[in-house]
Design a protein around this motif. Sequence first.
Motif, PDB file in Angstrom:
ATOM      1  N   ALA A  60      -5.089   8.317 -16.110  1.00  0.00           N
ATOM      2  CA  ALA A  60      -5.553   9.547 -16.755  1.00  0.00           C
ATOM      3  C   ALA A  60      -6.646   9.303 -17.790  1.00  0.00           C
ATOM      4  O   ALA A  60      -7.679   9.990 -17.796  1.00  0.00           O
ATOM      5  CB  ALA A  60      -4.373  10.271 -17.406  1.00  0.00           C
ATOM      6  N   GLY A  61      -6.440   8.327 -18.678  1.00  0.00           N
ATOM      7  CA  GLY A  61      -7.421   8.097 -19.738  1.00  0.00           C
ATOM      8  C   GLY A  61      -8.787   7.693 -19.232  1.00  0.00           C
ATOM      9  O   GLY A  61      -9.795   8.336 -19.557  1.00  0.00           O
ATOM     10  N   PRO A  62      -8.883   6.632 -18.436  1.00  0.00           N
ATOM     11  CA  PRO A  62     -10.202   6.244 -17.893  1.00  0.00           C
ATOM     12  C   PRO A  62     -10.833   7.345 -17.052  1.00  0.00           C
ATOM     13  O   PRO A  62     -12.060   7.517 -17.074  1.00  0.00           O
ATOM     14  CB  PRO A  62      -9.874   5.015 -17.052  1.00  0.00           C
ATOM     15  N   ALA A  63     -10.018   8.070 -16.285  1.00  0.00           N
ATOM     16  CA  ALA A  63     -10.568   9.149 -15.458  1.00  0.00           C
ATOM     17  C   ALA A  63     -11.241  10.193 -16.336  1.00  0.00           C
ATOM     18  O   ALA A  63     -12.343  10.673 -16.037  1.00  0.00           O
ATOM     19  CB  ALA A  63      -9.473   9.787 -14.620  1.00  0.00           C
ATOM     20  N   ARG A  64     -10.587  10.590 -17.450  1.00  0.00           N
ATOM     21  CA  ARG A  64     -11.188  11.579 -18.345  1.00  0.00           C
ATOM     22  C   ARG A  64     -12.476  11.028 -18.959  1.00  0.00           C
ATOM     23  O   ARG A  64     -13.485  11.758 -19.051  1.00  0.00           O
ATOM     24  CB  ARG A  64     -10.207  11.968 -19.443  1.00  0.00           C
ATOM     25  N   ALA A  65     -12.465   9.780 -19.403  1.00  0.00           N
ATOM     26  CA  ALA A  65     -13.646   9.203 -20.051  1.00  0.00           C
ATOM     27  C   ALA A  65     -14.854   9.227 -19.112  1.00  0.00           C
ATOM     28  O   ALA A  65     -15.965   9.627 -19.494  1.00  0.00           O
ATOM     29  CB  ALA A  65     -13.349   7.783 -20.508  1.00  0.00           C
ATOM     30  N   VAL A  66     -14.632   8.816 -17.869  1.00  0.00           N
ATOM     31  CA  VAL A  66     -15.741   8.812 -16.905  1.00  0.00           C
ATOM     32  C   VAL A  66     -16.164  10.243 -16.580  1.00  0.00           C
ATOM     33  O   VAL A  66     -17.358  10.533 -16.440  1.00  0.00           O
ATOM     34  CB  VAL A  66     -15.336   8.058 -15.625  1.00  0.00           C
TER      35      VAL A  66
END
Length: 565
Positions: A95-101
């Motif tokens: 979830a976190g990396p997906a949101r950042a990208v």
Amino acid sequence: MEHPHGGLDAVVETSAWPVALRLTLLLATAFVAGVGVVRPLAPALPRRVVLSVAVASALSAALAVVSAVAMDVAVVGAVAHVVLVAAVPALLGRAGPARAVAVALAVLLVVETAAGRSGVEFVADTVYVAGAVTWFGLAVLALTVPAAEVASGLRPRQLALALGVALVGAGAVRLVASGVAFDRRLYGTWFGLALLAVVALPLAATLLGPARAYRYGTVGVVLAFVAWSGLAAVPRPDELPTPGVPVLAEKTLAGKRVPVLVAPHRPGRNLVHFPASAGDGIRVGAVPALPRAGAEGTWAEVDLPAGRSEIVLTSGSDTAVVDVDTGAGGGPRVDPECASAALGGLIAGRRDVLAACPSDRLSTVDEQALRKLVSFLVARGAGGITLAADSTPRGVDAARVVREEAAGAGVAIDAEPRPDNALVTVSGWESAHASLTAAGAHQAERAVYAHGVYLAPWLLTTPLATAVTTVSVPLRFDPREPLPIGYAVAVGNRFGGANPTPAGFEAWLGDRAVDDGVRIFAAAQVTAMPAGPDEAHGPGMPMNEELAGQWVPKTTVVPVSALLT
């Protein structure tokens, strides 16, 4: 002409397939970014959502590659787009990396959509794109993930209302800033209708309520986002015609955008002007647009009725309509030089009523330049002056000034060409072209005008400066300096590559003044640019190549005297 800004939004052609490619690319990218932005709000996404994001990601990446290969799009931007849009579906399990990208992709989407704009319009673009992206993501959650699994604290009603208000507000700002919000262009042009859609559709979606907004209103938001993205490809409508203010419009004829100028935009006789780049074969009603001696492009004389009407332009089987509103008053009798002056003012953003033309009077600065020119010729030992004038008020006064100065110096004024004379032309464009053409013929037959061919300051135009091999002009400005170059570039960009004129330059300057003192400039059809007196080298842009900003293409224009006193 418009220059691409370098992002994926650089494609602004109005042909169908580039526009369809752009809209599909941006919409697919917004969907991918939206799902990535809201990914942390759910413990997991349904398989069908992950698959849909992967498909949209592949489509967006493929279209970005096509844009880079087939169109004038920045390669660096396209590569960044492909990397980010491909990374979102690959990271949906985290979830976190997906949101950042996804946030980075949304920022890139803002750049692709809003590049080239600034100030209020850029802020509105940013808010609108961010709001639409978030709406798409929340709609996916609302429609595919059970409410019990969505992160606690998520309030669909408030979110739908907030996003709707943001979209409507940004759309309203763009609508007001467009200048078409309060006139008939709002409902009478595609540009106005697209702006209406970007405001009305999100408003309707918001009024549906949160449950139905995400189910049915999302269709409206999708259409509104498409309309917003498509604004770059919709030609901005021309200004509404104002009686007495010349009309500068741009129409599509024979598959290309063609600028057109109508002056004086009053009842009765009017000139309709097209640049040379528009080509031949254009008709204004039943009147063909034809070249005129001493002027560039093509011209048609038409009679317009009082009040609102239309001018129908025809090229082959293609037609276009220019709206006019001539009012009820009269106006000056316009010649090409007067039309050029009107064009200069319009390009500078002024919409002044055309009340007079340059040939109606001899200005004080031009009178002084002519007196100094005669003194210069006397000092050089000219045996006489052959004077070419016309019957306009300016031409009559200019001829009087030259005769007075010549008489005071004991220099004869002749009507015929003589070997030891200088030719001084103080007429308008058409008469000057005839005089220069005759001068060229005389020089080809025998030795005449040993002291040169001189033009009045208002005659430094491409057709006249190139009518003979070399001409000289007394000027108060240097055509190689930034302001004259800026005007030359502006008129070329706005009017199909048209070349500058002194009348247009003066109108473009407006209240600004350029007075560097009078010097004699020579315009010669050569490829070298010698330095002028007391110059280490020529300032400003080089004049020995065919570059934007040249006053006379393929011609060297340099000072050949010191300041005249």
